[in-house]
Design a protein around this motif. Structure first.
Motif, PDB file in Angstrom:
ATOM      1  N   SER A   4       8.812   8.413   0.385  1.00  0.00           N
ATOM      2  CA  SER A   4       7.958   8.459  -0.797  1.00  0.00           C
ATOM      3  C   SER A   4       8.274   7.231  -1.636  1.00  0.00           C
ATOM      4  O   SER A   4       9.401   7.055  -2.095  1.00  0.00           O
ATOM      5  CB  SER A   4       8.234   9.734  -1.578  1.00  0.00           C
ATOM      6  N   SER A   6       7.017   4.951  -4.946  1.00  0.00           N
ATOM      7  CA  SER A   6       6.127   4.968  -6.108  1.00  0.00           C
ATOM      8  C   SER A   6       6.501   3.871  -7.105  1.00  0.00           C
ATOM      9  O   SER A   6       7.653   3.477  -7.205  1.00  0.00           O
ATOM     10  CB  SER A   6       6.169   6.333  -6.787  1.00  0.00           C
ATOM     11  N   VAL A   8       6.434   2.812 -11.118  1.00  0.00           N
ATOM     12  CA  VAL A   8       6.412   3.423 -12.444  1.00  0.00           C
ATOM     13  C   VAL A   8       6.031   2.355 -13.463  1.00  0.00           C
ATOM     14  O   VAL A   8       6.732   1.366 -13.625  1.00  0.00           O
ATOM     15  CB  VAL A   8       7.798   4.029 -12.798  1.00  0.00           C
ATOM     16  N   ASP A  11       1.242  -1.105 -10.899  1.00  0.00           N
ATOM     17  CA  ASP A  11       0.738  -0.846  -9.547  1.00  0.00           C
ATOM     18  C   ASP A  11       1.277  -1.906  -8.602  1.00  0.00           C
ATOM     19  O   ASP A  11       1.352  -3.082  -8.953  1.00  0.00           O
ATOM     20  CB  ASP A  11      -0.794  -0.887  -9.526  1.00  0.00           C
ATOM     21  N   THR A  17       3.812  -3.883  -1.274  1.00  0.00           N
ATOM     22  CA  THR A  17       3.782  -2.708  -0.410  1.00  0.00           C
ATOM     23  C   THR A  17       4.174  -3.090   1.018  1.00  0.00           C
ATOM     24  O   THR A  17       4.969  -2.400   1.655  1.00  0.00           O
ATOM     25  CB  THR A  17       2.371  -2.083  -0.407  1.00  0.00           C
ATOM     26  N   ARG A  40      11.710   4.736  -6.133  1.00  0.00           N
ATOM     27  CA  ARG A  40      10.925   4.486  -7.335  1.00  0.00           C
ATOM     28  C   ARG A  40      11.219   3.074  -7.819  1.00  0.00           C
ATOM     29  O   ARG A  40      12.376   2.669  -7.888  1.00  0.00           O
ATOM     30  CB  ARG A  40      11.282   5.488  -8.433  1.00  0.00           C
ATOM     31  N   LYS A  42      10.504   0.554 -11.016  1.00  0.00           N
ATOM     32  CA  LYS A  42      10.049   0.482 -12.402  1.00  0.00           C
ATOM     33  C   LYS A  42      10.087  -0.974 -12.841  1.00  0.00           C
ATOM     34  O   LYS A  42      11.024  -1.699 -12.499  1.00  0.00           O
ATOM     35  CB  LYS A  42      10.968   1.331 -13.283  1.00  0.00           C
TER      36      LYS A  42
END
Length: 96
Positions: A4, A6, A8, A11, A17, A40, A42
């Motif tokens: 997972s 993501s 924060v 984008d 990615t 995650r 940030k």
């Protein structure tokens, strides 16, 4: 291994990615050892990488890194993550 990833507060760009996917292949040897990996990212003034991962035998690991450059921060985190996984793997193999 369930991954997972993501962002924060921002984008991911496509190249970010792709870079994350490429770097996570580095720990593909641990696919059967890790149940899930949560990453995650940030962005404030710098990029903060926060990764939590759970081994199938119940152990959990957590690594963080930060850098003003996305690639450098990701590389630092991957180095630490790779070392932690290898240490945990060795520790479990010693017990057998």
């Amino acid at each position: 291994m369930t991954k997972s990833v993501s962002a924060v507060g921002f984008d991911f760009e496509q190249k970010q990615t792709d870079l994350i996917d490429k770097k996570l292949k580095r720990i593909s040897y641990a696919d059967d050892l890790i149940v899930d990996l949560i990453l995650r990212v940030k962005r404030d003034k710098a990029y903060f990488f926060d990764c939590t991962f759970n081994f199938r035998w119940g152990a959990q690991g957590h690594v963080t890194s930060d850098d003003f450059d996305f690639t450098a921060g990701l590389n630092k985190m991957m180095d630490i993550l790779d070392n932690k996984i290898k240490k945990e793997k060795d520790k479990v193999q010693e017990k057998k």
